[in-house]
Each structure stands twice: as C-alpha cells, then as structure tokens.
Design an enzyme around this catalytic site. Sequence first.
Site, mmCIF file in Angstrom:
data_model
loop_
_atom_site.group_PDB
_atom_site.id
_atom_site.type_symbol
_atom_site.label_atom_id
_atom_site.label_comp_id
_atom_site.label_asym_id
_atom_site.label_seq_id
_atom_site.Cartn_x
_atom_site.Cartn_y
_atom_site.Cartn_z
ATOM 1 N N GLY A 24 -3.068 -4.607 5.161
ATOM 2 C CA GLY A 24 -2.665 -3.222 5.361
ATOM 3 C C GLY A 24 -3.010 -2.236 4.269
ATOM 4 N N TYR A 32 8.456 3.817 7.334
ATOM 5 C CA TYR A 32 7.690 4.991 7.765
ATOM 6 C C TYR A 32 6.914 4.669 9.036
ATOM 7 C CZ TYR A 32 3.918 2.394 5.481
ATOM 8 O OH TYR A 32 3.045 1.402 5.109
ATOM 9 N N CYS A 49 -1.551 1.962 -0.425
ATOM 10 C CA CYS A 49 -2.840 2.501 -0.002
ATOM 11 C C CYS A 49 -3.413 3.450 -1.047
ATOM 12 C CB CYS A 49 -2.695 3.234 1.333
ATOM 13 S SG CYS A 49 -2.429 2.138 2.741
ATOM 14 N N ASN A 95 -4.610 6.986 -1.515
ATOM 15 C CA ASN A 95 -4.458 8.305 -0.905
ATOM 16 C C ASN A 95 -5.519 9.275 -1.425
ATOM 17 O OD1 ASN A 95 -0.788 8.631 -0.638
ATOM 18 N ND2 ASN A 95 -2.219 7.197 0.280
ATOM 19 N N HIS A 139 -7.203 6.394 2.842
ATOM 20 C CA HIS A 139 -6.968 7.310 3.962
ATOM 21 C C HIS A 139 -6.523 8.676 3.466
ATOM 22 C CE1 HIS A 139 -2.509 7.178 3.795
ATOM 23 N NE2 HIS A 139 -2.654 5.883 3.501
ATOM 24 N N HIS A 153 2.586 3.492 -0.781
ATOM 25 C CA HIS A 153 3.104 2.142 -0.544
ATOM 26 C C HIS A 153 1.995 1.095 -0.727
ATOM 27 C CE1 HIS A 153 6.423 4.406 1.323
ATOM 28 N NE2 HIS A 153 7.153 3.326 1.081
#
Length: 255
Positions: free
Chosen positions: A208, A194, A230, A232, A212, A228
């Site tokens: 990473g 992505y 994170c 969300n 967000h 992946h």
Amino acid sequence: MRGCQRSARLLLATILATAVWFGSGAAAAAGTVVEAPPGGVGISSVEPATGDVVGVAHPVIVRFTAPVTDRVAAENAVQIITATPVEGYTSWVSDRELQWVPDGFWPGGTDVTVLVGGSRTHFQVGDSFIAVANRSTHQFTVSLNGEVVRTMPTSMGKPGYETPVGTFPVLEKFRHLVMDSSTYGVPIDAPEGYRIDTEYAVRLTWGGIFVHAAPWSVDSQGYANVSHGCINLSTENAGWYYENVKLGDPVIIEG
C-alpha cells in the site's frame, strides 16, 4: 528480495540474441532451450510481455501453472538474453512465481529476450528514469538518464507510519484511486482511519505504499512528514510524475 540465490545466467553476445530471436539454428549450437520445467509444470505467463517498454528496475517475472518442486531446474530453464552482459539473481515470490532481477539496474535502452518452457518474449528497457525520495530533506528528485529534471517537495510517513527505505520499482498506475485504511486493518472510523479519493497514484509496494497527489498536505510538503507512509506530492507534481513514469522505473527511498 532477501535471501535471493545468485545465479550465473546465460549472458550471450549480440549474435546469439539475434539468432534466437529470428529462429535460426545457431541458438541450438550455443545452448539448449529447455522446453518446460521438470514434472510437466507449464508456464502461465512471462512479464514483461513482448513489445513492452519498461523501467530499468523491472524484474523478469515467470509464473507457473502449478507449484514448482525442483526450483533449481526451473531456474535453469529460464534464459535471459541481452546483447551486452547483464548479471542478476533469481528469487521466488511463491512456489508458482519466479523473478529474475538485474544487479543494480538494466542499462537504459537494453533489448531483452526471455526464453522459458517453450515461450519467448522480447521487451525493451526504456530511458533511465529514477526518483530519489529523501525522508529527511523532504525532497523528491527525478533524474532522466543521469540528469536531474525535476525536484519536488514531498511529505512522507510520520512517526509510527514511516515510509520504508529501499529501492522500489513502480508496480501499477491509477489516474484515480480510493485509498481505504481498512484494507490494512485500521477501521475507517478509527483515529488514524481514512477513506479518501486520490489522483495520480503510482504503486510502489503491494502493501500500500504509493506516490500520489495529496493537496491536503501541501503545507507540510518540503518541511514535515505527515502521511501514513505514502509519498505525498502536490497535484501538479504528482500529475507530472504519473505522466512520465513507466512500470519498472525505480523509486529510491532514503534518509
């Protein structure tokens, strides 16, 4: 921060903290300030910097100008001064970077003076602003000074990309950020690749992991983990968190 060496820091009373900060001779009577680590290794930077207001999980970070060979001596050159005793431990990120981490968290509102290698910084720990992200309940709960102020649905890492469990202090904040899977070895044109524009990105790890805005996963937030790795949130919730969170505020990932 595994394998950290616990150390007994100089946990000094208010009178000493005041004396050191204002430069009176009382500091020399209570303890010697080491001007520099052995071998002539200088100090590149100390964080937090003077005047910073940080979160309760923010470490003290000392960066040296050259590799440190005598780590014990370098650790002993660092003085952490608070009015009320705060215990902690040292760890080495590299041969040029030392961190001093409080056990648990700093008490909110703590004034901290750091003396090392002739350098002095003075920063303040702000209010306790703690987020708990639960991978099983899919909730992101934020507390201010022990009181829950907002609970938000979230979606975290799907199987094979699980969000790591642990406590992570906020490292950086970006109002806009391009996230690119190729930065961790997955080509953009791969099935799991992505490259996306994100908003309100709050970094938790250098590898990473971010909190967000992810409007594309709103239907899954509160119900399923589809990211992946994170955390969300909706754009509205991510914006609120971004505007209120400080560097060093902890995110506790569990479940």
